[in-house]
Scaffold this motif. Structure first.
Motif, PDB file in Angstrom:
ATOM      1  N   ASN A 112      -1.183  -1.175  -4.724  1.00  0.00           N
ATOM      2  CA  ASN A 112      -0.496  -0.817  -5.972  1.00  0.00           C
ATOM      3  C   ASN A 112       1.026  -0.936  -5.882  1.00  0.00           C
ATOM      4  OD1 ASN A 112       0.196   1.335  -4.361  1.00  0.00           O
ATOM      5  ND2 ASN A 112      -1.104   2.819  -5.414  1.00  0.00           N
ATOM      6  N   GLY A 113       1.512  -1.446  -4.767  1.00  0.00           N
ATOM      7  CA  GLY A 113       2.957  -1.581  -4.614  1.00  0.00           C
ATOM      8  C   GLY A 113       3.611  -0.389  -3.937  1.00  0.00           C
ATOM      9  N   GLY A 114       2.853   0.697  -3.757  1.00  0.00           N
ATOM     10  CA  GLY A 114       3.400   1.840  -3.044  1.00  0.00           C
ATOM     11  C   GLY A 114       4.532   2.533  -3.780  1.00  0.00           C
ATOM     12  N   ALA A 115       5.403   3.193  -3.010  1.00  0.00           N
ATOM     13  CA  ALA A 115       6.445   4.043  -3.589  1.00  0.00           C
ATOM     14  C   ALA A 115       7.831   3.430  -3.521  1.00  0.00           C
ATOM     15  CB  ALA A 115       6.448   5.400  -2.876  1.00  0.00           C
ATOM     16  N   THR A 116       7.935   2.180  -3.070  1.00  0.00           N
ATOM     17  CA  THR A 116       9.250   1.556  -2.917  1.00  0.00           C
ATOM     18  C   THR A 116       9.400   0.349  -3.841  1.00  0.00           C
ATOM     19  OG1 THR A 116       8.550   0.008  -1.178  1.00  0.00           O
ATOM     20  CG2 THR A 116       9.263   2.226  -0.478  1.00  0.00           C
TER      21      THR A 116
ATOM     22  N   PHE B 204       0.839  -1.192   0.000  1.00  0.00           N
ATOM     23  CA  PHE B 204       0.000   0.000   0.000  1.00  0.00           C
ATOM     24  C   PHE B 204       0.878   1.248   0.000  1.00  0.00           C
ATOM     25  CE2 PHE B 204      -2.713  -3.168   2.246  1.00  0.00           C
ATOM     26  CZ  PHE B 204      -3.768  -3.185   1.346  1.00  0.00           C
ATOM     27  N   ASP B 205       0.322   2.373  -0.458  1.00  0.00           N
ATOM     28  CA  ASP B 205       1.127   3.594  -0.554  1.00  0.00           C
ATOM     29  C   ASP B 205       1.238   4.349   0.763  1.00  0.00           C
ATOM     30  OD1 ASP B 205      -1.348   4.851  -0.268  1.00  0.00           O
ATOM     31  OD2 ASP B 205      -1.490   5.420  -2.376  1.00  0.00           O
ATOM     32  N   GLY B 206       0.450   3.964   1.778  1.00  0.00           N
ATOM     33  CA  GLY B 206       0.561   4.585   3.081  1.00  0.00           C
ATOM     34  C   GLY B 206      -0.096   5.936   3.202  1.00  0.00           C
ATOM     35  N   ALA B 207      -0.880   6.335   2.199  1.00  0.00           N
ATOM     36  CA  ALA B 207      -1.479   7.668   2.203  1.00  0.00           C
ATOM     37  C   ALA B 207      -2.869   7.706   2.832  1.00  0.00           C
ATOM     38  CB  ALA B 207      -1.569   8.199   0.773  1.00  0.00           C
ATOM     39  N   SER B 208      -3.459   6.556   3.102  1.00  0.00           N
ATOM     40  CA  SER B 208      -4.808   6.519   3.652  1.00  0.00           C
ATOM     41  C   SER B 208      -4.832   7.072   5.080  1.00  0.00           C
ATOM     42  CB  SER B 208      -5.340   5.087   3.640  1.00  0.00           C
ATOM     43  OG  SER B 208      -6.592   5.007   4.293  1.00  0.00           O
TER      44      SER B 208
ATOM     45  N   GLY C  81       4.872 -10.114  -6.661  1.00  0.00           N
ATOM     46  CA  GLY C  81       4.853 -11.488  -6.163  1.00  0.00           C
ATOM     47  C   GLY C  81       3.451 -11.924  -5.770  1.00  0.00           C
ATOM     48  N   GLU C  82       2.712 -11.043  -5.094  1.00  0.00           N
ATOM     49  CA  GLU C  82       1.321 -11.349  -4.763  1.00  0.00           C
ATOM     50  C   GLU C  82       0.508 -11.659  -6.021  1.00  0.00           C
ATOM     51  OE1 GLU C  82       0.392  -8.615  -0.771  1.00  0.00           O
ATOM     52  OE2 GLU C  82      -0.876  -8.498  -2.545  1.00  0.00           O
ATOM     53  N   GLU C  83       0.653 -10.815  -7.027  1.00  0.00           N
ATOM     54  CA  GLU C  83      -0.112 -10.994  -8.256  1.00  0.00           C
ATOM     55  C   GLU C  83       0.253 -12.314  -8.944  1.00  0.00           C
ATOM     56  OE1 GLU C  83      -2.530  -8.047  -9.719  1.00  0.00           O
ATOM     57  OE2 GLU C  83      -2.579  -8.957  -7.732  1.00  0.00           O
ATOM     58  N   ALA C  84       1.521 -12.697  -8.877  1.00  0.00           N
ATOM     59  CA  ALA C  84       1.933 -13.982  -9.454  1.00  0.00           C
ATOM     60  C   ALA C  84       1.283 -15.143  -8.704  1.00  0.00           C
ATOM     61  CB  ALA C  84       3.456 -14.099  -9.412  1.00  0.00           C
ATOM     62  N   VAL C  85       1.234 -15.045  -7.390  1.00  0.00           N
ATOM     63  CA  VAL C  85       0.587 -16.090  -6.586  1.00  0.00           C
ATOM     64  C   VAL C  85      -0.884 -16.207  -6.958  1.00  0.00           C
ATOM     65  CG1 VAL C  85      -0.159 -16.675  -4.239  1.00  0.00           C
ATOM     66  CG2 VAL C  85       2.216 -15.990  -4.665  1.00  0.00           C
ATOM     67  N   ARG C  86      -1.570 -15.089  -7.065  1.00  0.00           N
ATOM     68  CA  ARG C  86      -2.994 -15.118  -7.405  1.00  0.00           C
ATOM     69  C   ARG C  86      -3.227 -15.715  -8.799  1.00  0.00           C
ATOM     70  NH1 ARG C  86      -2.508  -9.789  -5.026  1.00  0.00           N
ATOM     71  NH2 ARG C  86      -3.446  -9.819  -2.952  1.00  0.00           N
ATOM     72  N   ARG C  87      -2.337 -15.401  -9.705  1.00  0.00           N
ATOM     73  CA  ARG C  87      -2.511 -15.828 -11.094  1.00  0.00           C
ATOM     74  C   ARG C  87      -2.145 -17.295 -11.301  1.00  0.00           C
ATOM     75  NH1 ARG C  87       0.751 -12.561 -12.848  1.00  0.00           N
ATOM     76  NH2 ARG C  87       2.538 -13.853 -13.400  1.00  0.00           N
ATOM     77  N   LEU C  88      -1.136 -17.774 -10.606  1.00  0.00           N
ATOM     78  CA  LEU C  88      -0.543 -19.071 -10.923  1.00  0.00           C
ATOM     79  C   LEU C  88      -0.971 -20.213  -9.999  1.00  0.00           C
ATOM     80  CD1 LEU C  88       3.058 -17.774 -11.689  1.00  0.00           C
ATOM     81  CD2 LEU C  88       1.338 -18.513 -13.353  1.00  0.00           C
ATOM     82  N   CYS C  89      -1.495 -19.881  -8.812  1.00  0.00           N
ATOM     83  CA  CYS C  89      -1.886 -20.949  -7.875  1.00  0.00           C
ATOM     84  C   CYS C  89      -3.218 -20.586  -7.235  1.00  0.00           C
ATOM     85  CB  CYS C  89      -0.803 -21.126  -6.802  1.00  0.00           C
ATOM     86  SG  CYS C  89      -1.144 -22.469  -5.638  1.00  0.00           S
TER      87      CYS C  89
END
Length: 281
Positions: A118-122, A103-107, A131-139
């Motif tokens: 969205n992966g934030g600023a780092t 998260f971007d930490g702006a909330s 990596g999260e998106e790969a996990v969701r897509r592949l398993c």
């Protein structure tokens, strides 16, 4: 249950080995459990036949990720994709450890599991989100567990650093007071993961940080209070300690999915800290 742990030599991995000792554990780490080698890792999963893989391996040095971007993506994104692919191919449930940095930490409020990340600023956050998106897509049979402000037996962690600095040689310590989060013990995370392991049909994203919130300054003050250490602590701003990677002002995570799934709540962070410190003495 047969459980393979990646990054088993890390702080969370070591705690899991102790907390889940009643299961059949396959602890892996470099050089044998190289998640960036898709062939050897697939062969490892095929050989060991785990029912569940708890994926802790990651590049977590936030500032190093900024200067070693390829390595960060290789470990946190490509490596996680390899783990997810192997789990899907060999029928293992995947529990992947992630971070508040997605998260971007702006909330102005704590982030829950249904908030868009969205992966934030780092680079660290972006590589972990990839990596999260790969996990969701592949398993499909996966659980993603986000944690933050982590400390545990053996360290390294903020708690260990504060206790080391409070050696009597410094009249005062300056600690950042404009970042807020949920200090979280690896012991509490391991207990929560045990509850998830017992629910084999659960999938999705869960936040596993302790309840309650603090700034780093408040966290430091509580550490010294519980330890009975007379150490003066002064609040300061993030701008007084510039770092290569920007720190999110808001790292607070709401545990909505634990409530929705009727899983036990996380402990209050002060209680978790007390349990940890009692075990260290």
């Amino acid at each position: 249950m047969r459980i393979l742990i990646t990054g088993a030599n890390g702080m969370l991995g070591r705690t899991l080995q102790k907390k889940l000792a009643d299961h059949t554990l396959i602890p892996t780490d470099l050089p044998d459990g190289d998640i960036t080698d898709e062939i050897s890792f697939d062969a490892l999963v095929a050989r060991e036949k785990p029912e569940t893989v708890i994926h802790c391996a990651a590049m977590t040095a936030v500032d190093d990720c900024e200067s070693k971007q390829d390595l960060a993506y290789k470990l946190n994104a490509f490596g996680s994709a390899n783990v997810a692919t192997a789990c899907a191919r060999h029928g293992a449930r995947l529990i992947a450890i992630s971070t508040d940095y997605v998260f971007d930490g702006a909330s102005s409020r704590p982030y829950h599991e249904f908030d868009a990340a969205n992966g934030g600023a780092t680079i660290y956050g972006r590589s972990k989100f990839a990596g999260e998106e790969a996990v969701r897509r592949l398993c499909l049979n996966h659980v993603i567990c986000r944690i933050s402000w982590l400390y545990g037996p053996g360290g390294p962690s903020f708690v260990h650093t504060m206790l080391k600095l409070a050696d009597g040689s410094r009249p005062a310590l300056k600690v950042v007071d404009d970042q807020r989060g949920n200090p979280t013990s690896t012991l509490a995370v391991a207990d929560a993961l045990r509850g998830i392991l017992a629910r084999p049909l659960l999938t999705g994203t869960f936040h596993l940080t302790c309840e309650g919130e603090a700034s780093w300054y408040e966290f430091a003050c509580e550490i010294f209070r519980q330890c009975g250490i007379d150490q003066k602590v002064l609040p300061c701003t993030t701008s007084e300690f510039p770092r290569p990677a920007p720190r999110p002002a808001n790292s607070r995570l709401e545990k909505k999915m634990l409530r929705l799934c009727n899983l036990p709540p996380m402990p209050d962070w002060r209680d978790a800290l007390r349990e940890f410190l009692a075990g260290e003495r």
